[in-house]
Design a protein around this motif. Sequence first.
Motif, short mmCIF file in Angstrom:
data_model
loop_
_atom_site.label_atom_id
_atom_site.label_comp_id
_atom_site.label_asym_id
_atom_site.label_seq_id
_atom_site.Cartn_x
_atom_site.Cartn_y
_atom_site.Cartn_z
N ILE A 7 6.86 -12.89 9.83
CA ILE A 7 5.81 -12.20 10.12
C ILE A 7 5.13 -11.75 9.05
O ILE A 7 5.69 -11.28 7.69
N ARG A 8 3.99 -11.93 9.08
CA ARG A 8 2.98 -11.47 7.89
C ARG A 8 2.04 -10.67 8.53
O ARG A 8 1.18 -10.83 9.19
N LEU A 9 1.93 -9.32 8.09
CA LEU A 9 0.93 -8.30 8.64
C LEU A 9 -0.62 -8.87 8.08
O LEU A 9 -0.59 -9.06 6.91
N ARG A 10 -1.34 -8.46 8.70
CA ARG A 10 -2.86 -8.46 8.26
C ARG A 10 -3.20 -7.27 7.85
O ARG A 10 -2.72 -6.14 7.93
N VAL A 56 -2.53 3.48 10.83
CA VAL A 56 -1.73 2.83 9.89
C VAL A 56 -0.48 2.21 10.50
O VAL A 56 0.56 3.27 10.74
N ILE A 57 -0.02 1.07 10.74
CA ILE A 57 1.21 0.66 11.40
C ILE A 57 2.10 -0.04 10.19
O ILE A 57 1.70 -0.89 9.56
N ASP A 58 3.18 0.59 9.96
CA ASP A 58 4.10 0.36 8.87
C ASP A 58 4.68 -1.08 9.47
O ASP A 58 5.38 -1.30 10.64
N VAL A 59 5.30 -1.98 8.51
CA VAL A 59 5.96 -3.10 9.18
C VAL A 59 7.31 -2.99 9.36
O VAL A 59 7.82 -3.55 10.28
N VAL A 78 6.74 -11.05 5.25
CA VAL A 78 6.20 -11.38 4.11
C VAL A 78 4.67 -10.86 4.00
O VAL A 78 4.18 -10.38 4.89
N GLY A 79 4.19 -10.77 2.87
CA GLY A 79 2.92 -10.05 2.81
C GLY A 79 2.86 -8.44 2.70
O GLY A 79 3.93 -7.90 2.10
N PRO A 80 1.75 -7.93 3.16
CA PRO A 80 1.53 -6.65 3.08
C PRO A 80 2.48 -5.67 3.78
O PRO A 80 3.06 -6.15 5.07
N ALA A 81 2.58 -4.68 3.59
CA ALA A 81 3.80 -3.60 4.26
C ALA A 81 3.25 -2.78 5.35
O ALA A 81 3.82 -2.29 6.12
N LYS A 197 2.70 7.64 8.12
CA LYS A 197 3.66 8.58 8.20
C LYS A 197 4.96 8.32 7.54
O LYS A 197 5.96 9.28 7.24
N GLU A 198 5.17 6.93 7.52
CA GLU A 198 6.45 6.66 7.04
C GLU A 198 6.30 6.51 5.46
O GLU A 198 7.43 6.51 4.80
N SER A 199 5.30 6.65 4.85
CA SER A 199 5.22 6.57 3.28
C SER A 199 5.64 7.72 2.50
O SER A 199 5.98 7.65 1.43
N MET A 200 5.57 8.96 3.41
CA MET A 200 5.90 10.16 2.48
C MET A 200 6.68 10.99 3.41
O MET A 200 6.68 10.96 4.67
#
Length: 206
Positions: A7-10, A56-59, A78-81, A197-200
Amino acid sequence: MEKTVYIRLRHRVQVRPDDCITVSKIAQIVAEKELRTRISNLVVHRVQPSDKNIVVIDVMRVLAEVHKTDPDIDVQAVGPAQTIVEIVFQKKSYSPVLFALVWILLFVGAALAIMNFHEDVSMQLVHKRLYTIITGKTSEHPLLLQIPYSIGLGLGMILFFNHLFKKRINEEPSPLEVEMFNYQLDMDMYVSMKENKESMKKIDDH
């Protein structure tokens, strides 16, 4: 091998206010055909009025949804998180009067900026001096230099911005497009950190 999914997020996607965001909308999927079809239709998020215009949707959220269907699936991300989902609302029609006022404001502002620059560097005196050097005569209005200079100034602006109305002159991006691209990257990075929300995690969060 059949249970392995890549899976590679856009980076950024656009959706409507009433859309369901599926995995296929926000990511590229490589897997066995049947498994890819099943994962593609998984709903990650349903757009709500409280989302406003950015989600924002997290992987990790995508991986969790995939593992809900089958815990044995080996998901390789793979790719962006994160993926930035832009909610596009129906555009309002532009007022011709407002468009005309903005156009006049920009035109007058640009004209004043060019004239003030020329006054600061004494461009008229430079033209007079060049005219005297080239022709040996003195003129208060050296149109022989001023007219080609004015035409060249307009052509130079067209070449600088690489556009003639809506038509691009060549494939190279203009300096303005590069600056806009860098600005968009900075904005996306800020949104990814601020809205995800998952980053902090705050001290009161449990």
